[in-house]
Design an enzyme around this catalytic site. Structure first.
Site, PDB file in Angstrom:
ATOM      1  N   TRP A  79       0.948  -1.107  -0.009  1.00  0.00           N
ATOM      2  CA  TRP A  79      -0.034   0.098   0.145  1.00  0.00           C
ATOM      3  C   TRP A  79       0.677   1.653   0.651  1.00  0.00           C
ATOM      4  CZ3 TRP A  79      -2.620  -2.428   4.705  1.00  0.00           C
ATOM      5  CH2 TRP A  79      -3.388  -3.754   3.951  1.00  0.00           C
ATOM      6  N   VAL A 115       2.316   2.591   3.159  1.00  0.00           N
ATOM      7  CA  VAL A 115       2.888   1.735   3.921  1.00  0.00           C
ATOM      8  C   VAL A 115       4.388   1.473   3.002  1.00  0.00           C
ATOM      9  CG1 VAL A 115       3.407  -0.533   5.216  1.00  0.00           C
ATOM     10  CG2 VAL A 115       1.678   1.109   5.490  1.00  0.00           C
ATOM     11  N   CYS A 116       4.205   0.421   2.383  1.00  0.00           N
ATOM     12  CA  CYS A 116       5.215  -0.438   1.140  1.00  0.00           C
ATOM     13  C   CYS A 116       5.676   0.322   0.528  1.00  0.00           C
ATOM     14  CB  CYS A 116       4.494  -1.556   0.920  1.00  0.00           C
ATOM     15  SG  CYS A 116       3.669  -2.842   2.283  1.00  0.00           S
ATOM     16  N   LEU A 117       4.693   2.152   0.184  1.00  0.00           N
ATOM     17  CA  LEU A 117       6.274   2.801  -0.664  1.00  0.00           C
ATOM     18  C   LEU A 117       6.528   3.276   0.096  1.00  0.00           C
ATOM     19  CD1 LEU A 117       4.481   0.938  -3.654  1.00  0.00           C
ATOM     20  CD2 LEU A 117       3.689   3.492  -4.154  1.00  0.00           C
TER      21      LEU A 117
END
Length: 220
Positions: A121, A124-126
């Site tokens: 997401w 978070v993950c970016l």
């Protein structure tokens, strides 16, 4: 000072090229898509696939990574895996991909400084690897339409946070056309037109119409 005598017909060093960019695809996985609520999920799949095909068409190195693929999040997006059939994603336990040594080593091995970043997401993950890479001197280009967050606000606030830190927001078609940049580049022209027709919506339909009316050479 600005000196008009020094102005030349030359591209900016800020532009993405097949020789200076690496694409990092982060956690395009079923469980992450289930929780994505910032936009149409089919549109994100389409944008991600178009972006991946752009990397393949121009020979831009791509690093694929997943998180907890076997225990929670599931396999890499099939459409993405199909573009890179011989490439094994780097699976992690860390939410911040930039804390995984294998992933950082893979990015470093490309020798590229401009990271074209997409994934799920956004918040978070970016944002975590984007801030981490920026902090170590990389240039980060966030592909907003090939990414998604759990809500519109989460996605937009994460984009704003990355931009404030120095990241550049882009779209997948923008990346594709920036890599092409000159319609006279025949070695990639055909591949670009096929990607546009398959994934660029109304733009792609326009290419189909123009080629049908004027011939295969018509596009741009």
């Amino acid at each position: 000072m600005f000196d008009p005598a020094q102005v030349t017909a030359a591209p900016s060093a800020d532009l993405l090229t097949p020789d200076n960019a690496v694409m990092l695809f982060v956690d395009h996985q079923p469980q992450m898509f289930f929780g994505t609520g910032s936009g149409d999920r089919a549109a994100i799949v389409n944008a991600t696939t178009g972006l991946a095909k752009a990397a393949r068409a121009f020979g831009v190195p791509a690093v694929l990574t997943t998180v907890a693929a076997e225990s929670f999040s599931g396999p890499l997006l099939p459409q993405l895996a199909e573009v890179f059939p011989d490439q094994q994603p780097i699976d992690r336990t860390t939410m911040n991909a930039w804390e995984d040594e294998a992933l950082v080593a893979a990015v470093k091995a490309t020798g590229r400084r401009k990271i074209v970043l997409s994934g799920l997401w956004t918040e978070v993950c970016l944002v975590l690897p984007a801030l981490s890479a920026l902090g170590q001197g990389y240039e980060v280009y966030v592909v907003s339409d090939a990414s998604g967050g759990v809500s519109p606000a989460a996605h937009e606030h994460a984009i704003q946070r990355m931009v404030a830190a120095g990241a550049v927001p882009v779209t997948w078609v923008q990346v594709l056309l920036e890599l092409q940049r000159d319609w006279a580049r025949q070695e990639t022209y055909g591949a670009v037109m096929e990607i546009v027709k398959a994934h660029a919506g109304a733009y792609g339909l326009g290419v189909v119409y123009a080629q049908n009316l004027l011939g295969a050479h018509a596009a741009g």
